[in-house]
Design a protein around this motif. Structure first.
Motif, mmCIF file in Angstrom:
data_model
loop_
_atom_site.group_PDB
_atom_site.id
_atom_site.type_symbol
_atom_site.label_atom_id
_atom_site.label_comp_id
_atom_site.label_asym_id
_atom_site.label_seq_id
_atom_site.Cartn_x
_atom_site.Cartn_y
_atom_site.Cartn_z
ATOM 1 N N ILE A 426 47.959 36.677 56.652
ATOM 2 C CA ILE A 426 47.731 37.899 57.424
ATOM 3 C C ILE A 426 46.413 37.797 58.178
ATOM 4 O O ILE A 426 46.330 38.113 59.366
ATOM 5 C CB ILE A 426 47.750 39.126 56.490
ATOM 6 C CG1 ILE A 426 49.157 39.319 55.929
ATOM 7 C CG2 ILE A 426 47.291 40.373 57.217
ATOM 8 C CD1 ILE A 426 49.299 40.474 54.959
ATOM 9 N N LEU A 471 37.410 37.549 32.685
ATOM 10 C CA LEU A 471 38.526 38.068 31.890
ATOM 11 C C LEU A 471 39.009 36.989 30.933
ATOM 12 O O LEU A 471 39.321 37.256 29.771
ATOM 13 C CB LEU A 471 39.646 38.470 32.838
ATOM 14 C CG LEU A 471 40.686 39.441 32.302
ATOM 15 C CD1 LEU A 471 40.014 40.675 31.757
ATOM 16 C CD2 LEU A 471 41.659 39.804 33.400
ATOM 17 N N ILE B 159 29.825 39.682 40.905
ATOM 18 C CA ILE B 159 30.247 40.049 42.260
ATOM 19 C C ILE B 159 29.017 40.418 43.082
ATOM 20 O O ILE B 159 28.848 39.980 44.222
ATOM 21 C CB ILE B 159 31.261 41.214 42.217
ATOM 22 C CG1 ILE B 159 32.587 40.705 41.639
ATOM 23 C CG2 ILE B 159 31.460 41.814 43.595
ATOM 24 C CD1 ILE B 159 33.589 41.790 41.313
ATOM 25 N N ALA B 203 42.092 44.430 32.090
ATOM 26 C CA ALA B 203 42.586 43.415 33.014
ATOM 27 C C ALA B 203 42.974 44.049 34.341
ATOM 28 O O ALA B 203 42.659 43.523 35.413
ATOM 29 C CB ALA B 203 43.786 42.693 32.411
ATOM 30 N N LEU B 206 39.779 44.985 36.199
ATOM 31 C CA LEU B 206 39.114 43.801 36.755
ATOM 32 C C LEU B 206 39.877 43.263 37.954
ATOM 33 O O LEU B 206 39.270 42.810 38.933
ATOM 34 C CB LEU B 206 38.995 42.715 35.687
ATOM 35 C CG LEU B 206 37.800 42.864 34.772
ATOM 36 C CD1 LEU B 206 37.805 41.810 33.692
ATOM 37 C CD2 LEU B 206 36.514 42.751 35.590
ATOM 38 N N THR B 207 41.201 43.313 37.889
ATOM 39 C CA THR B 207 41.991 42.853 39.030
ATOM 40 C C THR B 207 41.736 43.754 40.229
ATOM 41 O O THR B 207 41.580 43.285 41.360
ATOM 42 C CB THR B 207 43.485 42.867 38.674
ATOM 43 O OG1 THR B 207 43.647 42.211 37.428
ATOM 44 C CG2 THR B 207 44.301 42.149 39.716
ATOM 45 N N GLY B 210 38.426 42.893 41.666
ATOM 46 C CA GLY B 210 38.512 41.659 42.440
ATOM 47 C C GLY B 210 39.165 41.910 43.779
ATOM 48 O O GLY B 210 38.684 41.481 44.828
ATOM 49 N N TYR B 211 40.251 42.680 43.761
ATOM 50 C CA TYR B 211 40.982 42.978 44.982
ATOM 51 C C TYR B 211 40.128 43.809 45.933
ATOM 52 O O TYR B 211 40.020 43.525 47.129
ATOM 53 C CB TYR B 211 42.261 43.737 44.631
ATOM 54 C CG TYR B 211 42.854 44.386 45.829
ATOM 55 C CD1 TYR B 211 43.550 43.618 46.760
ATOM 56 C CD2 TYR B 211 42.657 45.728 46.080
ATOM 57 C CE1 TYR B 211 44.040 44.194 47.901
ATOM 58 C CE2 TYR B 211 43.140 46.305 47.216
ATOM 59 C CZ TYR B 211 43.835 45.541 48.127
ATOM 60 O OH TYR B 211 44.294 46.109 49.259
ATOM 61 N N THR B 213 36.906 44.071 46.037
ATOM 62 C CA THR B 213 35.805 43.272 46.568
ATOM 63 C C THR B 213 36.291 42.422 47.730
ATOM 64 O O THR B 213 35.646 42.341 48.783
ATOM 65 C CB THR B 213 35.278 42.309 45.487
ATOM 66 O OG1 THR B 213 35.091 43.030 44.298
ATOM 67 C CG2 THR B 213 33.964 41.702 45.915
ATOM 68 N N ASN B 214 37.442 41.805 47.519
ATOM 69 C CA ASN B 214 38.046 40.981 48.548
ATOM 70 C C ASN B 214 38.174 41.761 49.850
ATOM 71 O O ASN B 214 37.821 41.291 50.931
ATOM 72 C CB ASN B 214 39.416 40.550 47.998
ATOM 73 C CG ASN B 214 40.336 39.998 49.040
ATOM 74 O OD1 ASN B 214 39.881 39.418 50.014
ATOM 75 N ND2 ASN B 214 41.607 40.186 48.846
ATOM 76 N N VAL B 217 34.806 42.282 51.371
ATOM 77 C CA VAL B 217 34.276 41.036 51.929
ATOM 78 C C VAL B 217 34.832 40.807 53.330
ATOM 79 O O VAL B 217 34.105 40.386 54.244
ATOM 80 C CB VAL B 217 34.615 39.849 50.990
ATOM 81 C CG1 VAL B 217 34.438 38.528 51.706
ATOM 82 C CG2 VAL B 217 33.737 39.886 49.757
ATOM 83 N N VAL B 218 36.109 41.106 53.527
ATOM 84 C CA VAL B 218 36.717 40.888 54.836
ATOM 85 C C VAL B 218 36.055 41.779 55.894
ATOM 86 O O VAL B 218 35.712 41.329 56.979
ATOM 87 C CB VAL B 218 38.236 41.133 54.767
ATOM 88 C CG1 VAL B 218 38.844 41.106 56.152
ATOM 89 C CG2 VAL B 218 38.884 40.091 53.889
ATOM 90 N N THR B 253 47.443 43.566 54.023
ATOM 91 C CA THR B 253 47.269 42.979 52.690
ATOM 92 C C THR B 253 47.462 44.019 51.594
ATOM 93 O O THR B 253 48.094 43.743 50.579
ATOM 94 C CB THR B 253 45.879 42.341 52.583
ATOM 95 O OG1 THR B 253 45.790 41.339 53.579
ATOM 96 C CG2 THR B 253 45.688 41.707 51.227
ATOM 97 N N THR B 255 49.372 46.479 51.680
ATOM 98 C CA THR B 255 50.802 46.732 51.541
ATOM 99 C C THR B 255 51.480 45.630 50.734
ATOM 100 O O THR B 255 52.292 45.914 49.861
ATOM 101 C CB THR B 255 51.458 46.837 52.923
ATOM 102 O OG1 THR B 255 50.702 47.750 53.701
ATOM 103 C CG2 THR B 255 52.883 47.326 52.797
ATOM 104 N N THR B 256 51.138 44.378 51.010
ATOM 105 C CA THR B 256 51.825 43.316 50.268
ATOM 106 C C THR B 256 51.478 43.379 48.785
ATOM 107 O O THR B 256 52.350 43.231 47.941
ATOM 108 C CB THR B 256 51.512 41.913 50.810
ATOM 109 O OG1 THR B 256 50.110 41.692 50.777
ATOM 110 C CG2 THR B 256 52.054 41.732 52.199
ATOM 111 N N VAL B 257 50.202 43.616 48.457
ATOM 112 C CA VAL B 257 49.851 43.695 47.041
ATOM 113 C C VAL B 257 50.538 44.904 46.408
ATOM 114 O O VAL B 257 51.045 44.849 45.293
ATOM 115 C CB VAL B 257 48.319 43.790 46.851
ATOM 116 C CG1 VAL B 257 47.978 43.770 45.375
ATOM 117 C CG2 VAL B 257 47.628 42.638 47.532
ATOM 118 N N MET B 278 47.246 49.646 38.737
ATOM 119 C CA MET B 278 47.029 48.712 39.852
ATOM 120 C C MET B 278 47.316 49.398 41.187
ATOM 121 O O MET B 278 46.540 49.287 42.133
ATOM 122 C CB MET B 278 47.984 47.508 39.718
ATOM 123 C CG MET B 278 47.637 46.497 38.682
ATOM 124 S SD MET B 278 46.213 45.521 39.113
ATOM 125 C CE MET B 278 46.603 45.061 40.776
#
Lengths: 519, 313
Positions: A426, A471, B159, B203, B206-207, B210-211, B213-214, B217-218, B253, B255-257, B278
């Protein structure tokens, strides 16, 4: 950036092909035993089974060592004709202390004790204390060594006991300093296993101090032990071990010919037989106690010396308890008591439900992402989809290669990886779209798209990786499995997006030289 | 569908003025986060077995569950259940027991022995089978909780460190503040939904971190690029431009996640609450990139970042 050599193309395709090959063992039957056949193991949550976390009682390891050290101290002093009083042990400091009979004997005491045999160099130190007493102190290193040995030995014994129950594919692993994890696939009621592992099965033979019978304080070197069948009754038993139950070669459940009750027959090895013969010969007419885990099973009177090396224990056993005790005696005693501190059991039907739930989610999620990419990104979206499929294949391949375990959270990790994986595509596509909007040529736009997106892709994957490393480091079981699949997924994602899908785009461009990009 | 894309999220060159609504965004976020913190303090999180310790046994009965019968069977084994409730299907029963108080000497052994008592009780119910039986001792639950919190804390610090290293401190600080705000809202969501807070939820969180943050970052990456490109543009305008430029990607992105996690929420059996958290986190994380992280960056960097795009370090 816009050119891929044949070699590079071939190697990327070769990796994907290898991935497909590595996946095959999960779906097919092994054709011949010589063919390497590695496949993913299903976790207990998918397969059904039991997980037991056991704690080794380290205090008892120390206490045990101190008791034998105190016993050894007494024997050494008596052997040298020296006297002592006030023998005491301090488990925290790891010392045995006593007061010499008279200060004049101090030097002789020290000499006799320093001559005691040591299991490892500098196992203990002997010193006189300011108050005139003498202390035998175990070195911390020796204690640590003993503790690690105790856990290693426990694992071995646990393995033997579990193998004897006929469990299939048990996994026994050490966790941390003093814990053991036992995983038993297919066993959905671990009650018997818990009982077998929770029994130390330390059998020893001691003399009964009949002189101390009935007294509340039996005196030094003698302990009051409860009878197994009547815990209220206590018998004064010498601490000194005359014969150790570890010197057994065999044990089996049998029916006592005279009484018709269940009993356990055992056979000593040569060391045990000799010690047993010597003890019984020297003590005819006295009573000896068969002690199992600090409980007196039986205390018969010695009628004559027993030299054959065979014996029988009876004491109100049932068929099951006699069989279990024989099993435990054959497998050997645990060096320290084990206790279950966590247990998790999944029944087979729930496991099957979870597999179905995981597969449906994976299938539907994968399909949704594919349709989305096709609708929103057209041709390049399909290239992303090809990469996505390769990604799934490679994840399964890596898990198979390492014969890793897959749990339901692991499947969730795969699914989320697939959702995140197309992010790279993407990013690239959106960038190309922007560059086209700025009036760049298709070639320049694609080049800019790849170049600019790469650092962003690396950055975003690095942060995700950080969170999952943590984790993995701090999680246990299923959560670790989740983190592991995501970490593997990040690696396969980088490969499939930065190499595979990009290559597909470039080769399409080189083949068709389009004037307009499908973005 | 096979060559040109059929659908677009946003047309090329949107010029939505996100920064004008920055105080609105921050205020909404602050209200939601404060509400979440209040919910966290009272009534608080429902701790799962991992962190609370105790016993959970899931039983499938023959036909619709008769709770009275289950309770009676437990009573014959002298087991006092803290809860007997249904979950999922009508023939599924969840039996929950509290761990014996940690002050008693043999509480670990008693916790483990209780499971067997429950099993014996279930065995007396005709046709009932145990689906799952878990017992977690007090020492283990305390450790799991500590480890879970450590994983969360260290991840946040790492992070922070990573973004600091790759960008400037303003980026790192605004990212971590935003993440903490996201985190509080997720906690609030857990309290409202009564989802059990256990290791699997850690978990999930944390996911999400991570998401999220990603995602930040973009956007930051684009801000940094534009800082070099447009040396005189005011920061507010520049951040707006960056958000608009990356908007299509952000939505794509997310939407896909979201699509990947959705089936897990609907069909994921024991992971369905994980997946709902999530999904919540994806929505919160995406919107916070635009409405929270960017305004904070603007507040922190208004003077500093604009004076020189590459300040000496």
């Amino acid at each position: 950036m816009m050119y891929y050599s044949r070699l590079k193309l071939a190697s990327v395709l070769a990796v994907c092909f290898l991935g497909v090959l590595l996946c095959l063992p999960n779906a097919l039957r092994q054709p011949a035993p010589t063919v390497p056949w590695r496949q993913i193991h299903l976790g207990l949550d998918l397969r059904g089974g039991s997980y037991l976390l056991m704690q080794v009682d380290m205090n008892s390891v120390t206490a045990d060592r101190l008791r034998t050290l105190a016993d050894g101290t007494r024997q050494a002093l008596l052997g040298a004709g020296l006297g002592y009083r006030d023998v005491a042990t301090d488990a925290h400091a790891g010392t045995v202390t006593f007061t010499p009979r008279s200060p004049s004997e101090t030097e002789a005491d020290l000499k006799a004790l320093r001559a005691m045999p040591m299991a490892v160099p500098n196992e203990f130190a002997v010193a006189q204390r300011p108050d005139g007493s003498i202390a035998v102190t175990l070195s911390p290193e020796a204690m640590r060594l003993r503790a690690t040995d105790a856990v290693t030995q426990s694992i071995e014994i646990v393995r033997r006991r579990i193998d004897a129950t006929g469990a299939v594919d048990p996994e026994i692993t050490r966790q941390g300093d003093d814990r053991i994890v036992v995983e038993l696939p297919g066993i959905s009621d671990p009650e018997r296993v818990k009982h077998l592992l929770g029994t130390t099965a330390k059998m020893t033979f001691h003399m009964v101090q009949d002189s101390a019978l009935g007294s509340a304080a039996p005196g030094p070197g003698v302990s009051l032990l409860p009878m197994m069948n009547a815990p209220d009754q206590k018998l004064p038993v010498a601490d000194h071990v005359d014969v150790d139950g570890s010197d057994l070669t065999n044990a089996s459940a049998a029916i006592d010919q005279q009484t018709g009750e269940w009993a356990v027959d055992f056979t000593f090895d040569s060391i045990g037989a000799r010690a047993f013969a010597a003890t019984t010969q020297a003590n005819v007419g006295r009573r000896f106690a068969i002690v199992l885990d600090n409980k007196v099973v039986q205390a018969p009177v010695i009628r004559s010396a027993i030299t054959g090396g065979n014996g029988q224990i009876s004491g109100g056993f049932t068929a099951q308890s006699a069989t279990d005790l024989a099993l435990l005696l054959r497998a050997g005693a645990l060096p320290a008591p084990l206790s279950v501190i966590e247990q998790r059991t999944i029944g087979p039907s729930l496991g099957a439900d979870s597999i179905r739930a995981g597969m449906i989610s994976l299938g539907v999620g994968f399909a949704l992402v594919i349709v989305f990419m096709a609708l929103f990104y057209g041709r390049f979206g399909w290239y992303a989809n090809v990469a996505l499929l390769a990604n799934l294949v490679l994840m399964v391949a890596i898990l198979s290669l390492f014969q890793a375990t897959l749990t339901l959270p692991g499947m969730a990790g795969m699914l989320l990886t697939l959702g995140m994986a197309v992010d790279a595509n993407i990013l690239i596509n959106e960038r190309i779209r922007e560059e086209i909007a700025r009036g760049r040529t298709p070639l320049a736009a694609m080049q800019a798209g790849f170049e600019r997106a790469t650092s962003t892709i690396l950055d975003s994957n690095a942060t995700a990786l950080l969170a999952h490393i943590m984790l993995f480091a701090f999680g246990t079981g299923p959560v670790q499995n989740f983190a592991l699949t995501i970490m593997i997924g990040i690696v396969t994602t980088l490969f499939t997006t930065l190499l595979l899908s990009r290559m597909l785009m470039v080769r399409w461009y080189a083949r068709t030289r389009p004037t307009v990009l499908p973005v | 569908m096979f060559s040109r894309p059929l659908l677009r999220f946003v047309p090329n060159g949107t010029k939505i003025n996100f920064m004008r609504g920055r105080f609105m965004g921050l205020a909404t976020s602050a209200v939601l986060s404060i509400a979440s913190v209040i919910l966290f303090l009272h009534p608080g999180l429902t701790l799962g077995l991992d962190f609370r310790g105790g016993i959970v046994v899931e039983v499938r009965t023959q036909g619709p569950a008769d709770f009275g019968q289950v309770r009676a069977a437990l009573a014959t084994q002298h087991v006092e259940a803290a809860g007997v409730q249904s979950f999922g299907a009508p023939d599924d029963v969840l039996i929950r027991l509290d761990a014996p108080p940690a002050s008693s000497a043999d509480h670990e052994a008693r916790t483990q022995a209780l499971v067997d008592s429950v099993r014996h009780a279930v065995a007396t119910l005709p046709g009932a089978q145990v689906l799952r039986a878990d017992a977690v001792g007090a020492s283990v639950s305390a450790e799991l909780f500590r480890d879970g919190m450590l994983a969360l804390g260290i991840s946040l610090l790492m992070i922070l460190g990573y973004i600091w290293f790759r960008f400037e401190w303003e980026f790192a600080v605004s990212a971590v503040i935003t993440l903490i705000l996201d985190l509080t809202k997720t906690v609030g969501f857990l309290v409202i939904t009564h989802f059990e807070f256990d290791l699997v939820m850690v978990a999930a969180i944390l996911t999400i971190l991570g998401y999220s943050t990603n995602d930040k970052v973009v956007v930051y990456d684009r801000v940094r690029e534009n800082l070099r490109k447009y040396r005189t543009m005011p920061l507010a305008e520049l951040i707006d431009l960056s958000i608009n430029e990356t908007l299509s990607r952000t939505l794509g992105t997310s939407t896909t996640v979201f699509l990947a996690a959705l089936p897990l929420a609907l069909f994921g059996a024991s992971l369905s609450s994980f997946a709902w958290v999530m999904l919540f986190g994806i929505v919160v994380g995406t919107s916070s990139s635009i409405f929270i992280a960017a305004p904070i960056l603007l507040l922190l960097g208004e003077k500093r970042l604009r004076r020189d795009s590459r300040p000496p370090r």
